[in-house]
Design a protein around this motif. Structure first.
Motif, PDB file in Angstrom:
ATOM      1  N   SER A 137       0.832  -1.202   0.000  1.00 54.84           N
ATOM      2  CA  SER A 137       0.000   0.000   0.000  1.00 54.84           C
ATOM      3  C   SER A 137       0.866   1.252   0.000  1.00 54.84           C
ATOM      4  O   SER A 137       0.587   2.210  -0.730  1.00 54.84           O
ATOM      5  CB  SER A 137      -0.931   0.000   1.210  1.00 54.84           C
ATOM      6  N   ALA A 147      -5.018   2.498  -4.223  1.00 55.12           N
ATOM      7  CA  ALA A 147      -5.359   1.854  -2.957  1.00 55.12           C
ATOM      8  C   ALA A 147      -6.278   0.648  -3.184  1.00 55.12           C
ATOM      9  O   ALA A 147      -6.065  -0.428  -2.608  1.00 55.12           O
ATOM     10  CB  ALA A 147      -6.023   2.856  -2.017  1.00 55.12           C
ATOM     11  N   CYS A 170      -1.683   3.040   3.200  1.00 49.48           N
ATOM     12  CA  CYS A 170      -2.107   4.039   2.218  1.00 49.48           C
ATOM     13  C   CYS A 170      -1.821   5.464   2.694  1.00 49.48           C
ATOM     14  O   CYS A 170      -1.338   6.298   1.915  1.00 49.48           O
ATOM     15  CB  CYS A 170      -3.599   3.882   1.923  1.00 49.48           C
TER      16      CYS A 170
END
Length: 273
Positions: A89, A119, A164
């Protein structure tokens, strides 16, 4: 009347953005391979290789007895898969198209779509890979039992979300100092090979050593995932609230940094390169 039109327009824009994110996410999945299934297969192979490598290493070092009582492969999976999902991520969001990318010249495209598509592509491939590995372990080796699967699933999603937002920080920094951003990302990835605690049981670590790990949200995520997975393991040095709060704070900082970069970034920065 005007409120109804405004609400309808906002809903339409949101649906259009989600559609663009879906198509861009599909493009991300197929970016390295012509067929999306190959991206899933490669992710599955990478995860299996990690599992095999750590299985051999911990067995050779005699650490199997020091792990959580229960399925040893499931113990490895809770640490390795959270780590892989988190790191992938980070790398995906860092490498997403920013405001200076040529792709942003296309009208439907914007940085938010680029972030969401990157993502979602990671979440898709990692989720499918995890389900396939669990099915393989359950059918080939021995039946697996997860004590509280909603909590374990939440930790998996949290490992993705925290990766993320950290990737978003590197993405916002990259247009300003691309070399430094790349170095910091590599340092973070390499440091988490140890700092994530995936090879250790937190409850068995000395108190003096815990301070070297508990700053890391991924350390808490992995330890809590093991607490939710195994009926006889109760985490004493971690909690799930810390990574949730850290993710929310880093999300706000990352979005502010990305918005600032998008406002002041210019293609002319790269004109002389």
């Amino acid at each position: 009347m005007f409120e109804s039109r405004r609400s309808h327009s906002t809903f339409s824009l949101a649906m259009a953005m989600l559609e663009n994110s879906f198509h861009a996410g599909a493009r991300k999945v197929r970016q390295t391979h012509r067929y999306a299934i190959m991206a899933i297969v490669m992710s599955l192979i990478q995860s299996l290789l990690f599992l095999a490598a750590f299985y051999v290493m911990l067995t050779f070092l005699g650490q199997r007895g020091a792990s959580v009582r229960g399925d040893f492969m499931l113990y490895l999976l809770t640490g390795i898969f959270a780590y892989l999902t988190h790191i992938k991520s980070v790398q995906a969001i860092t490498g997403a198209e920013n405001s200076t990318s040529a792709l942003m010249q296309h009208a439907p495209m914007n940085t938010l779509v680029a972030i969401l598509s990157s993502a979602l592509s990671v979440l898709y491939t990692q989720t499918v890979s995890l389900l396939m590995i669990l099915l393989l372990l359950h059918t080939v080796l021995q039946p697996i039992t997860i004590h509280y699967w909603p909590g374990a699933l939440l930790m998996f999603i949290l490992s993705w979300a925290s990766g993320c937002v950290i990737g978003l920080l590197f993405m916002a920094l990259k247009p300003w100092v691309p070399d430094l951003a790349g170095i910091l990302q590599q340092v973070y990835v390499r440091a988490n090979m140890i700092a994530s605690g995936k090879m250790f049981v937190a409850n068995m670590m000395p108190t003096a050593v815990i301070g070297l790990f508990d700053w890391n949200p991924l350390f808490h995520i992995i330890d809590q995932a093991r607490g939710f997975t195994f009926v006889n393991y109760f985490p004493h040095h971690s909690n799930w609230q810390y990574p949730v709060y850290a993710t929310l704070v880093l999300l706000v900082i990352g979005m502010m940094g990305e918005a600032y970069t998008r406002r002041y970034a210019s293609d002319s920065w790269n004109a002389g390169r």
